[in-house]
Design a protein around this motif. Structure first.
Motif, PDB file in Angstrom:
ATOM      1  N   UNK A  21     -13.601  13.993   4.528  1.00 45.45           N
ATOM      2  CA  UNK A  21     -13.443  12.550   4.320  1.00 45.45           C
ATOM      3  C   UNK A  21     -14.746  11.810   4.596  1.00 45.45           C
ATOM      4  N   UNK A  22     -15.445  12.215   5.655  1.00 46.13           N
ATOM      5  CA  UNK A  22     -16.693  11.546   6.034  1.00 46.13           C
ATOM      6  C   UNK A  22     -17.763  11.767   4.970  1.00 46.13           C
ATOM      7  N   UNK A  23     -17.854  12.997   4.458  1.00 47.55           N
ATOM      8  CA  UNK A  23     -18.860  13.318   3.449  1.00 47.55           C
ATOM      9  C   UNK A  23     -18.531  12.699   2.097  1.00 47.55           C
ATOM     10  N   UNK A  29     -10.123   7.303   0.229  1.00 47.12           N
ATOM     11  CA  UNK A  29      -9.568   6.138  -0.436  1.00 47.12           C
ATOM     12  C   UNK A  29      -8.531   6.509  -1.487  1.00 47.12           C
ATOM     13  N   UNK A  30      -8.596   7.732  -2.002  1.00 48.27           N
ATOM     14  CA  UNK A  30      -7.632   8.177  -3.010  1.00 48.27           C
ATOM     15  C   UNK A  30      -6.233   8.309  -2.439  1.00 48.27           C
ATOM     16  N   UNK A  31      -6.134   8.701  -1.171  1.00 48.28           N
ATOM     17  CA  UNK A  31      -4.819   8.933  -0.571  1.00 48.28           C
ATOM     18  C   UNK A  31      -4.812   8.484   0.895  1.00 48.28           C
ATOM     19  N   UNK A  32      -4.958   7.176   1.132  1.00 49.66           N
ATOM     20  CA  UNK A  32      -5.033   6.687   2.512  1.00 49.66           C
ATOM     21  C   UNK A  32      -3.762   6.947   3.319  1.00 49.66           C
ATOM     22  N   UNK A  33      -2.607   7.014   2.653  1.00 52.45           N
ATOM     23  CA  UNK A  33      -1.356   7.240   3.388  1.00 52.45           C
ATOM     24  C   UNK A  33      -1.335   8.601   4.071  1.00 52.45           C
ATOM     25  N   UNK A  34      -2.048   9.557   3.499  1.00 50.41           N
ATOM     26  CA  UNK A  34      -2.171  10.877   4.129  1.00 50.41           C
ATOM     27  C   UNK A  34      -3.382  10.918   5.053  1.00 50.41           C
ATOM     28  N   UNK A  35      -4.454  10.267   4.625  1.00 52.11           N
ATOM     29  CA  UNK A  35      -5.712  10.345   5.363  1.00 52.11           C
ATOM     30  C   UNK A  35      -5.644   9.633   6.709  1.00 52.11           C
ATOM     31  N   UNK A  36      -5.006   8.470   6.755  1.00 50.36           N
ATOM     32  CA  UNK A  36      -4.999   7.684   7.995  1.00 50.36           C
ATOM     33  C   UNK A  36      -4.330   8.436   9.140  1.00 50.36           C
ATOM     34  N   UNK A  57     -14.699   4.783   9.522  1.00 49.70           N
ATOM     35  CA  UNK A  57     -13.965   5.054   8.287  1.00 49.70           C
ATOM     36  C   UNK A  57     -12.597   4.377   8.303  1.00 49.70           C
ATOM     37  N   UNK A  58     -11.907   4.458   9.427  1.00 49.96           N
ATOM     38  CA  UNK A  58     -10.602   3.805   9.539  1.00 49.96           C
ATOM     39  C   UNK A  58     -10.736   2.280   9.445  1.00 49.96           C
ATOM     40  N   UNK A  59     -11.807   1.751  10.036  1.00 46.94           N
ATOM     41  CA  UNK A  59     -11.998   0.311   9.989  1.00 46.94           C
ATOM     42  C   UNK A  59     -12.199  -0.220   8.587  1.00 46.94           C
ATOM     43  N   UNK A  60     -12.652   0.646   7.684  1.00 47.39           N
ATOM     44  CA  UNK A  60     -12.925   0.198   6.318  1.00 47.39           C
ATOM     45  C   UNK A  60     -11.667  -0.123   5.537  1.00 47.39           C
ATOM     46  N   UNK A  61     -10.507   0.368   5.991  1.00 44.32           N
ATOM     47  CA  UNK A  61      -9.274   0.108   5.237  1.00 44.32           C
ATOM     48  C   UNK A  61      -8.545  -1.128   5.736  1.00 44.32           C
ATOM     49  N   UNK A  62      -8.851  -1.560   6.970  1.00 45.02           N
ATOM     50  CA  UNK A  62      -8.286  -2.805   7.518  1.00 45.02           C
ATOM     51  C   UNK A  62      -6.772  -2.867   7.372  1.00 45.02           C
ATOM     52  N   UNK A  63      -6.059  -1.872   7.889  1.00 38.59           N
ATOM     53  CA  UNK A  63      -4.597  -1.857   7.856  1.00 38.59           C
ATOM     54  C   UNK A  63      -4.037  -1.955   9.263  1.00 38.59           C
ATOM     55  N   UNK A  64      -2.786  -2.404   9.344  1.00 40.68           N
ATOM     56  CA  UNK A  64      -2.186  -2.648  10.650  1.00 40.68           C
ATOM     57  C   UNK A  64      -2.033  -1.370  11.473  1.00 40.68           C
TER      58      UNK A  64
END
Length: 293
Positions: A21-23, A29-36, A57-64
């Protein structure tokens, strides 16, 4: 016939996925529901560098779902100081995007943390509260301008100037007059955020060009250069050519040299006198400008 058992290490597999994910953030971003959830779980095993990468990386999605995990890092006294600070900054980016229902409980907690005895907790809470429109934090942050800890005072300055409320200028001016030198420098470097007060801010920087502290004079000159156009404040720059600090004379002369040629002719004698300056760098810049003329 012997059975060969393939060892399965879920920790290593999880960390390997995090490295992917980092690389390649696009995979994240393709599958944030699994990645988060994977990233949040990986924080338990990650080393210092990986944990920084995960938080950013998590901060970039700005989700609750990442807000409270970030807060738990901020509030963990056993966690590395740098990690706590990074988490507080990412929390600052995430909070404005949350719904009021999701944001208010966490905002309440952070405001309460501003009163903690632990100065580090006050520092990270103050850092997390500085986003545009967070006016609930204004008065609590103002109180931290008088904190006993210098880092906390400076975090309060940074966050106050990011609230988007230019009415705090008078409060900052009081601390600019009476605060410690470190706080004064921090305030000077943040005044440019006050968009509707630019004329007043320029005046403050010009005033500090005459301050007895050479570091404050130099900071004011750097900042004046940042908020004005070439050719503005020429009289202030000319005055700085007499400053006893060579850094200031050099920077002022460089700024003068950025003006249009037709404006420079009016200051030719002043510039020519700098060819004999005690500082060799100042001499070089003066010669360069004279060659232009």
């Amino acid at each position: 016939m012997s059975n060969k058992i393939i060892q399965f290490n879920p920790k290593e597999r999880l960390l390997s996925r995090i490295d992917d994910y980092v690389e390649s953030p696009e995979r994240f971003l393709e599958d944030p529901d699994t990645a988060v959830p994977s990233l949040l779980k990986a924080m338990r095993y990650a080393d210092h560098e990986r944990k920084q990468q995960i938080i950013i990386l998590l901060g970039s999605i700005a989700k609750s779902e990442v807000a409270w995990p970030f807060y738990r890092i901020v509030a963990d006294p056993e966690e590395n100081e740098e990690i706590r600070y990074i988490a507080s900054i990412q929390l600052r980016l995430v909070l404005p995007s949350l719904t009021k229902e999701d944001r208010e409980p966490l905002l309440d907690r952070l405001l309460k943390d501003l009163e903690e005895e632990d100065s580090e907790m006050r520092l990270y809470a103050a850092s997390a509260l500085g986003w545009k429109g967070n006016f609930r934090a204004a008065i609590p942050l103002i109180s931290l301008l008088y904190d006993s800890d210098l880092d906390v005072m400076q975090a309060a300055v940074n966050s106050l100037t990011d609230l988007g409320d230019d009415r705090i200028l008078n409060v900052l001016l009081e601390r600019l007059e009476n605060g410690p030198v470190e706080q004064k420098r921090c305030i000077l470097f943040n005044l440019w955020h006050l968009a509707s007060k630019q004329d007043e801010v320029i005046g403050i920087y010009e005033e500090y060009l005459r301050h007895e502290n050479p570091d404050l004079r130099y900071d004011a000159l750097v900042l004046l250069r940042a908020v004005t156009r070439p050719g503005q404040c020429m009289n202030a720059y000319i005055t700085c050519l007499r400053d006893e600090d060579a850094r200031i004379r050099l920077l002022a002369l460089e700024r003068i040299g950025e003006s249009e040629i037709n404006k420079l002719f009016g200051y030719k004698k002043k510039i020519m006198s700098m060819v004999m300056d005690p500082d060799i760098e100042v001499q070089a810049v003066a010669r360069k400008i004279m060659n232009m003329l």
